[in-house]
Design an enzyme around this catalytic site. Structure first.
Site, mmCIF file in Angstrom:
data_model
loop_
_atom_site.group_PDB
_atom_site.id
_atom_site.type_symbol
_atom_site.label_atom_id
_atom_site.label_comp_id
_atom_site.label_asym_id
_atom_site.label_seq_id
_atom_site.Cartn_x
_atom_site.Cartn_y
_atom_site.Cartn_z
ATOM 1 N N GLY A 237 0.762 4.692 -3.309
ATOM 2 C CA GLY A 237 0.642 3.581 -3.794
ATOM 3 C C GLY A 237 2.310 3.094 -4.096
ATOM 4 N N PRO A 273 1.304 9.327 -0.087
ATOM 5 C CA PRO A 273 1.821 8.129 0.080
ATOM 6 C C PRO A 273 1.760 7.616 1.622
ATOM 7 C CG PRO A 273 3.322 10.053 0.507
ATOM 8 C CD PRO A 273 1.941 10.666 0.146
ATOM 9 N N GLY A 274 1.680 6.394 1.791
ATOM 10 C CA GLY A 274 1.611 5.595 3.082
ATOM 11 C C GLY A 274 2.718 4.814 3.211
ATOM 12 N N ARG A 311 -0.358 -9.290 7.135
ATOM 13 C CA ARG A 311 -0.155 -9.462 5.508
ATOM 14 C C ARG A 311 0.247 -10.551 4.836
ATOM 15 N NH1 ARG A 311 3.278 -6.818 3.606
ATOM 16 N NH2 ARG A 311 2.216 -6.037 1.711
ATOM 17 N N TYR A 315 -2.230 -11.551 2.278
ATOM 18 C CA TYR A 315 -1.885 -11.292 0.864
ATOM 19 C C TYR A 315 -0.605 -12.344 0.195
ATOM 20 C CZ TYR A 315 -3.330 -6.556 1.993
ATOM 21 O OH TYR A 315 -4.055 -5.543 2.609
ATOM 22 N N CYS A 341 -5.067 -20.021 16.314
ATOM 23 C CA CYS A 341 -5.800 -21.069 15.830
ATOM 24 C C CYS A 341 -6.282 -20.922 14.398
ATOM 25 C CB CYS A 341 -6.825 -21.610 16.944
ATOM 26 S SG CYS A 341 -6.337 -21.803 18.502
ATOM 27 N N GLU A 342 -5.537 -21.167 13.639
ATOM 28 C CA GLU A 342 -5.710 -20.950 12.055
ATOM 29 C C GLU A 342 -4.442 -21.384 11.462
ATOM 30 O OE1 GLU A 342 -8.519 -19.420 10.654
ATOM 31 O OE2 GLU A 342 -9.495 -18.467 12.300
ATOM 32 N N TYR A 370 0.732 -0.974 7.524
ATOM 33 C CA TYR A 370 -0.293 -1.928 7.473
ATOM 34 C C TYR A 370 0.058 -3.157 8.348
ATOM 35 C CZ TYR A 370 -1.469 0.888 3.755
ATOM 36 O OH TYR A 370 -1.647 2.119 2.735
HETATM 37 C C1 LIG Z 1 -4.324 3.322 0.801
HETATM 38 C C2 LIG Z 1 -4.472 4.566 0.126
HETATM 39 C C3 LIG Z 1 -3.397 5.350 -0.005
HETATM 40 C C4 LIG Z 1 -1.788 4.997 0.530
HETATM 41 O O1 LIG Z 1 -1.598 3.852 -0.209
HETATM 42 P P1 LIG Z 1 0.006 3.408 0.172
HETATM 43 O O2 LIG Z 1 0.355 2.246 -0.986
HETATM 44 O O3 LIG Z 1 0.303 3.282 1.516
HETATM 45 O O4 LIG Z 1 0.911 4.604 -0.355
HETATM 46 C C5 LIG Z 1 -3.395 6.596 -0.683
HETATM 47 N N1 LIG Z 1 -4.658 7.326 -1.063
HETATM 48 C C6 LIG Z 1 -5.802 6.405 -0.975
HETATM 49 C C7 LIG Z 1 -6.951 6.875 -1.476
HETATM 50 C C8 LIG Z 1 -5.757 5.172 -0.307
HETATM 51 O O5 LIG Z 1 -6.645 4.439 -0.133
#
Ligand SMILES: *Cc1c(COP(=O)(O)O)cnc(C)c1O
Length: 412
Positions: A237, A273-274, A311, A315, A341-342, A370
Site C-alpha cells: 500500500g 509491497p507492489g 488508471r 481512478y 471508442c470511449e 497496474y
Molecule cells: C494489492 C495488494 C497489495 C499490493 O498493494 P500495493 O499498493 O501495490 O503495494 C498487497 N497485498 C494485498 C492483499 C493486496 O490486495
C-alpha cells in the site's frame, strides 16, 4: 532512473527513442535498477529483524520482473492460481509465497497446497473450512492467517481503500479471536499469523502504523489464548509520487517506523509491497498520431489508450507525460487521448503539454505498476510490448501481441 541526457529521455543508459523506434509503440519500458533498489530498500531497512518482503505480483507480473526479484530471494504475494503459476515459472520460491484474496477456488487452493506455499491469508470462515478439507484430502497441513480489517481509514482513492468496516475485504478485527478459536477444531490447518492490508497508494503511512498497533493487540490476545502466532503481515500500500510536487514517503523511513512500532514482539514481519517497488520503474511509450482542435478543446491523439493504461479512466489518476525529445518553446493546453471508442479514454485532461507533433513520441511516467497487468484487448487492440533495461542494455521481455493472438481459442 529516467532522465534527460542531451535532450533525450533515457532509462538508465538507454535512449528511449532507440527502443520506441525498434520495438514500436505502445510499449512498456522497465528499469531493472529501479526495481532492485526499491526491493533492497525494504529488505535492508528491516535489518536483523526476522522479515520477508513478499512482492505483490498483481502490480506487475512480468516473468522477467518476477525472475529478478526471485534471484534476490524475494517472497511473493499472490491473489490467484495464475499468479502462482507465473511465480514458479520465474523461479520464485513457493515456500516464500503467501496467497491473499477474498475468493479462492478449489482448484487454486489445491494448486497452492501441492506447490507448498507458505501461507494462506484468509478472509472468511467458509474459506478456512474449504482449505481444511482440501488439505485433509491431500494429507498436508496448511498454514493460515486471518486478514483482519482494523477499521482504519487509509485516506486514498475510494476504489483502493480496503480497510474500513464496510469494505468486502478482511474480517472484522473484533470477530477474529472467535474465528481463530473455532479454527482450532479444524485439524488440517494451523494458525501461523495475522495479516492486514488497508489500501493502496497511501501517501501518509500513519494509518498503516495504527493498523499495526491494532493487529499487535490482537496477536497478544491470541498468544495468551495459546494460539502460537509467529508472523504479522502488514500488506502493501505504500504510495508513490505520480505528480510533480507530490511527496511520496520513503521506503526506508516507513520500515524504520514500522520496526519501532512492532519492536521486539518476537514475530517475523511480512510486507506485501507492489506499487512502491515497480511503479516508478516503468514508463509507457506512445506515439503522437494526430493533433485536433475543437471549438472548446485541443487534443493530442496518441497510439496508447485506456486498454493499455486504465488508471486515468478508472481512478482519474494523474500520470506525468513528457516528450522523449525535450521540447523548447511554446506549450499547449490539451487532452491526451487514445483511439478507443470511449469518452473516458484519456491519459491526461487539460494538461499543459509540449507542442508535440504527429510522429513524435511521449513517455507516460510511473506506469510500472497496474499498467500492463490491467491491459486488455478492448477494441481488438493487441497488447503492447514490454522491455527491460539493464544499464546500457535492453531486451524485449514480452513481444507485442499479433492479430492471431487476438483470436486464439476462438472458433467460427
Ligand atoms: C494489492 C495488494 C497489495 C499490493 O498493494 P500495493 O499498493 O501495490 O503495494 C498487497 N497485498 C494485498 C492483499 C493486496 O490486495
Amino acid at each position: 532512473m529516467f532522465h534527460y541526457l542531451n535532450g533525450r529521455l533515457h532509462c538508465e543508459q538507454v535512449d528511449l527513442e532507440e527502443i520506441a523506434a525498434s520495438v514500436g509503440t505502445p510499449c512498456y519500458v522497465y528499469s531493472a535498477q529501479s526495481i532492485l533498489d526499491a526491493w533492497r530498500s525494504y529488505d535492508e531497512a528491516f535489518g536483523d529483524l526476522p522479515h520477508l518482503v513478499c512482492y505483490a505480483v498483481k502490480a506487475n507480473s512480468s516473468l522477467a520482473v518476477l525472475a529478478m526479484l526471485a534471484r534476490l530471494g524475494s517472497g511473493f504475494d499472490i491473489v490467484s492460481g495464475g499468479e502462482l503459476f507465473r511465480v514458479m515459472k520465474a523461479g520464485g520460491d513457493p515456500g516464500k509465497t503467501v496467497f491473499s484474496g477474498v475468493g479462492k477456488t478449489t482448484a487454486e487452493i489445491e494448486l497452492a497446497l501441492r506447490s507448498g506455499i507458505r501461507n494462506f491469508n484468509c478472509e472468511s470462515e467458509g474459506e478456512l473450512v474449504e482449505i481444511n478439507s482440501i488439505a485433509g484430502r491431500l494429507g498436508v497441513t496448511a498454514q493460515f492467517s486471518l486478514r483482519v480489517n482494523p477499521d482504519v481509514d487509509a485516506v486514498t482513492h475510494p476504489y483502493i481503500s480496503t480497510g474500513l468496516r464496510d469494505h468486502k475485504f478482511g474480517i472484522d478485527i473484533a470477530a477474529a479471536v472467535d474465528m481463530y478459536r473455532r479454527a482450532r477444531t479444524l485439524l488440517h490447518i494451523r494458525a501461523a499469523g495475522v495479516s492486514c492490508h488497508i489500501g493502496s497508494q497511501i501517501l501518509d503511512y500513519s494509518p498503516i502504523l495504527e493498523a499495526a498497533g491494532k493487529v499487535l493487540t490482537l496477536i497478544e490476545i491470541l498468544q495468551a489464548d495459546g494460539i502460537p502466532i509467529r508472523h504479522v503481515d502488514l500488506g502493501g500500500g505504500l504510495g508513490i509520487s505520480y505528480q510533480t510536487g507530490e511527496q511520496a514517503p520513503g521506503i526506508r523511513d516507513f520500515i524504520t517506523d514500522l520496526r519501532d512500532r512492532i519492536g521486539r514482539a518476537g514475530l517475523t514481519v511480512m510486507v506485501e509491497p507492489g506499487r512502491s517497488i515497480v511503479g516508478p520503474a516503468g514508463v509507457l511509450l506512445t506515439r503522437v498520431l494526430n493533433r485536433k482542435i475543437t471549438p472548446s478543446k485541443e487534443f493530442i491523439v496518441v497510439d496508447a489508450a485506456m486498454n493499455d493504461l486504465i488508471r486515468p479512466a478508472l481512478y482519474k489518476a494523474h500520470h506525468e507525460i513528457g516528450p522523449l525529445r525535450k521540447a523548447e518553446g511554446k506549450s499547449v493546453m490539451a487532452d491526451v487521448v487514445g483511439p478507443v471508442c470511449e469518452t473516458g479514454d484519456f491519459l491526461a485532461r487539460d494538461r499543459e503539454m509540449a507542442d508535440v507533433q504527429p510522429g513524435s513520441w511521449l513517455a507516460v511516467s510511473s506506469a510500472g505498476a497496474y499498467g500492463f497487468v490491467q491491459a486488455s484487448n478492448y477494441n481488438s487492440r493487441p497488447r503492447g510490448a514490454e522491455v527491460l533495461v539493464e544499464g546500457n542494455r535492453w531486451r524485449v521481455v514480452r513481444s507485442r501481441e499479433t492479430y492471431d493472438d487476438l483470436i486464439r481459442g476462438e472458433t467460427l
